[in-house]
Design an enzyme around this catalytic site. Sequence first.
Site, PDB file in Angstrom:
ATOM      1  CG  ASP A  96      46.476  46.031  39.983  1.00 11.59           C
ATOM      2  OD1 ASP A  96      46.470  47.205  40.405  1.00 11.59           O
ATOM      3  OD2 ASP A  96      45.621  45.591  39.186  1.00 11.59           O
ATOM      4  CG  HIS A 111      40.244  43.570  49.071  1.00  9.77           C
ATOM      5  ND1 HIS A 111      39.444  43.242  48.009  1.00  9.77           N
ATOM      6  CD2 HIS A 111      39.412  43.688  50.134  1.00  9.77           C
ATOM      7  CE1 HIS A 111      38.175  43.157  48.409  1.00  9.77           C
ATOM      8  NE2 HIS A 111      38.135  43.439  49.690  1.00  9.77           N
ATOM      9  CB  CYS A 119      57.519  39.790  59.729  1.00  8.19           C
ATOM     10  SG  CYS A 119      58.235  38.496  60.763  1.00  8.19           S
ATOM     11  CB  CYS A 122      58.752  40.793  64.359  1.00  7.76           C
ATOM     12  SG  CYS A 122      59.239  41.429  62.732  1.00  7.76           S
ATOM     13  CB  CYS A 140      61.294  38.782  58.851  1.00  8.00           C
ATOM     14  SG  CYS A 140      61.483  40.304  59.771  1.00  8.00           S
ATOM     15  N   GLY A 180      34.367  48.007  36.902  1.00 10.23           N
ATOM     16  CA  GLY A 180      34.973  46.674  36.816  1.00 10.23           C
ATOM     17  C   GLY A 180      34.989  45.870  38.100  1.00 10.23           C
ATOM     18  CB  THR A 181      33.960  45.713  41.332  1.00 15.23           C
ATOM     19  OG1 THR A 181      33.633  44.805  42.381  1.00 15.23           O
ATOM     20  CG2 THR A 181      33.096  46.942  41.435  1.00 15.23           C
ATOM     21  CB  SER A 182      31.833  40.593  40.252  1.00 11.73           C
ATOM     22  OG  SER A 182      32.549  40.283  41.433  1.00 11.73           O
ATOM     23  CD  GLU A 208      30.270  39.177  32.229  1.00 16.90           C
ATOM     24  OE1 GLU A 208      29.933  38.628  33.293  1.00 16.90           O
ATOM     25  OE2 GLU A 208      31.245  38.816  31.538  1.00 16.90           O
TER      26      GLU A 208
HETATM   27  P1  NAD Z   1      35.895  40.000  40.045  1.00 15.67           P
HETATM   28  O1  NAD Z   1      36.836  39.136  39.308  1.00 15.67           O
HETATM   29  O2  NAD Z   1      34.939  39.410  40.983  1.00 15.67           O
HETATM   30  O3  NAD Z   1      35.019  40.802  38.967  1.00 15.67           O
HETATM   31  C1  NAD Z   1      35.580  41.439  37.876  1.00 15.67           C
HETATM   32  C2  NAD Z   1      34.507  42.264  37.199  1.00 15.67           C
HETATM   33  O4  NAD Z   1      35.115  42.996  36.158  1.00 15.67           O
HETATM   34  C3  NAD Z   1      33.378  41.445  36.569  1.00 15.67           C
HETATM   35  O5  NAD Z   1      32.137  41.996  36.940  1.00 15.67           O
HETATM   36  C4  NAD Z   1      33.613  41.596  35.068  1.00 15.67           C
HETATM   37  O6  NAD Z   1      32.409  41.622  34.338  1.00 15.67           O
HETATM   38  C5  NAD Z   1      34.306  42.923  35.009  1.00 15.67           C
HETATM   39  N1  NAD Z   1      35.199  43.108  33.865  1.00 15.67           N
HETATM   40  C6  NAD Z   1      35.906  42.173  33.170  1.00 15.67           C
HETATM   41  N2  NAD Z   1      36.633  42.772  32.195  1.00 15.67           N
HETATM   42  C7  NAD Z   1      36.387  44.096  32.296  1.00 15.67           C
HETATM   43  C8  NAD Z   1      36.861  45.241  31.588  1.00 15.67           C
HETATM   44  N3  NAD Z   1      37.731  45.142  30.569  1.00 15.67           N
HETATM   45  N4  NAD Z   1      36.390  46.455  31.955  1.00 15.67           N
HETATM   46  C9  NAD Z   1      35.506  46.584  32.971  1.00 15.67           C
HETATM   47  N5  NAD Z   1      35.035  45.542  33.682  1.00 15.67           N
HETATM   48  C10 NAD Z   1      35.473  44.325  33.349  1.00 15.67           C
HETATM   49  O7  NAD Z   1      36.772  41.137  40.725  1.00 15.67           O
HETATM   50  P2  NAD Z   1      36.388  42.125  41.907  1.00 15.67           P
HETATM   51  O8  NAD Z   1      34.977  42.578  41.822  1.00 15.67           O
HETATM   52  O9  NAD Z   1      37.470  43.114  42.007  1.00 15.67           O
HETATM   53  O10 NAD Z   1      36.458  41.122  43.129  1.00 15.67           O
HETATM   54  C11 NAD Z   1      36.962  41.517  44.218  1.00 15.67           C
HETATM   55  C12 NAD Z   1      38.287  40.759  44.519  1.00 15.67           C
HETATM   56  O11 NAD Z   1      39.154  40.584  43.414  1.00 15.67           O
HETATM   57  C13 NAD Z   1      39.072  41.562  45.454  1.00 15.67           C
HETATM   58  O12 NAD Z   1      39.332  40.779  46.571  1.00 15.67           O
HETATM   59  C14 NAD Z   1      40.369  41.956  44.764  1.00 15.67           C
HETATM   60  O13 NAD Z   1      41.379  42.055  45.713  1.00 15.67           O
HETATM   61  C15 NAD Z   1      40.513  40.843  43.841  1.00 15.67           C
HETATM   62  N6  NAD Z   1      41.372  40.914  42.652  1.00 15.67           N
HETATM   63  C16 NAD Z   1      42.251  41.921  42.376  1.00 15.67           C
HETATM   64  C17 NAD Z   1      43.019  41.900  41.211  1.00 15.67           C
HETATM   65  C18 NAD Z   1      43.955  43.030  40.910  1.00 15.67           C
HETATM   66  O14 NAD Z   1      44.553  43.622  41.812  1.00 15.67           O
HETATM   67  N7  NAD Z   1      44.123  43.379  39.635  1.00 15.67           N
HETATM   68  C19 NAD Z   1      42.909  40.836  40.328  1.00 15.67           C
HETATM   69  C20 NAD Z   1      42.009  39.807  40.634  1.00 15.67           C
HETATM   70  C21 NAD Z   1      41.248  39.878  41.778  1.00 15.67           C
HETATM   71 ZN    ZN Z   2      60.120  39.653  61.568  1.00 14.58          ZN
END
Ligand code: NAD
Ligand code: ZN
Length: 238
Positions: A96, A111, A119, A122, A140, A180-182, A208
């Site tokens: 984002d 990611h 494109c 090209c 493009c 904040g990643t699963s 979580e």
């Molecule tokens: P995911 O959706 O798998 O997991 C999100 C995690 O965040 C969960 O464990 C959840 O418990 C936790 N969470 C929810 N609310 C929260 C908060 N307020 N504070 C802290 N934690 C919180 O996402 P991920 O682990 O990033 O999965 C990876 C994939 O998700 C990647 O491929 C990524 O590119 C993509 N993704 C990115 C965005 C973005 O750019 N904002 C949005 C959605 C998914």
């Molecule tokens: Zn092109």
Amino acid sequence: MEAPVRKGYITFFTGAGVSAESGIPTFRGSGGLWRKYNPVDLATPEAFRRNPTLVWEFYDERRQNIAKAEPNKAHLLIAEAERTFPLVSLITQNVDGLHQRAGSKNIIELHGNIWKVRCVSCGKEEMNYEAPLKEIPPRCDDCGGLLRPGVVWFGEALPYDALQNAYEIAKRSKVFIVVGTSCQVFPAAELPFVAKEKGAKIIEINPEETPVTEIADISIRKKATEGMEEVFYYLKNV
Ligand code: NAD
Ligand code: ZN
């Protein structure tokens, strides 16, 4: 307690949860994007070949939502940590661009970025901040080929250099902070385990439990904004 800040590298590793409080839906949690959509229809190379318009409509909607969002306190504190402490790195799975907008400079994007387009004919890559897009699917300027979002889709390899850098950084981290990643999407999800094996202290912020919880030295079961305030205080006071 040892003093990680004075001894070495601090790494933040973020996922969709860090942007949740900015109003950007996560993928897997409640309200997550994949509860509403089937990823196979939208975020794979096959889906794009089959129906680029549908894929772009989905990304255009996400881009508009992200354009309206603001970085939150967690993004801001991560950026402030980079200015406050030496040797801070940020590895993100997010596409984002909110970390950049919050002022972080030293960012590895595993990611890709939703504002990047590439494109398919090209290979030209550029940033495109139009939201909504004027034309769907966009084309493009150079060759008229189809443009695709500059993100990594299911079944695609991560950018090689970014991943190698991320591994190197994980290995030399003294403190590795997972926000904040699963931790379910590999190979990115492996990074905390690599850091742990090399002796890093692992801090996790997530409301979580995740696979990282088990190896975390400190587990903060809170949202990113609140959790980052605690972590910032900790980094300042160790
Ligand atoms: P995911 O959706 O798998 O997991 C999100 C995690 O965040 C969960 O464990 C959840 O418990 C936790 N969470 C929810 N609310 C929260 C908060 N307020 N504070 C802290 N934690 C919180 O996402 P991920 O682990 O990033 O999965 C990876 C994939 O998700 C990647 O491929 C990524 O590119 C993509 N993704 C990115 C965005 C973005 O750019 N904002 C949005 C959605 C998914
Ligand atoms: Zn092109």
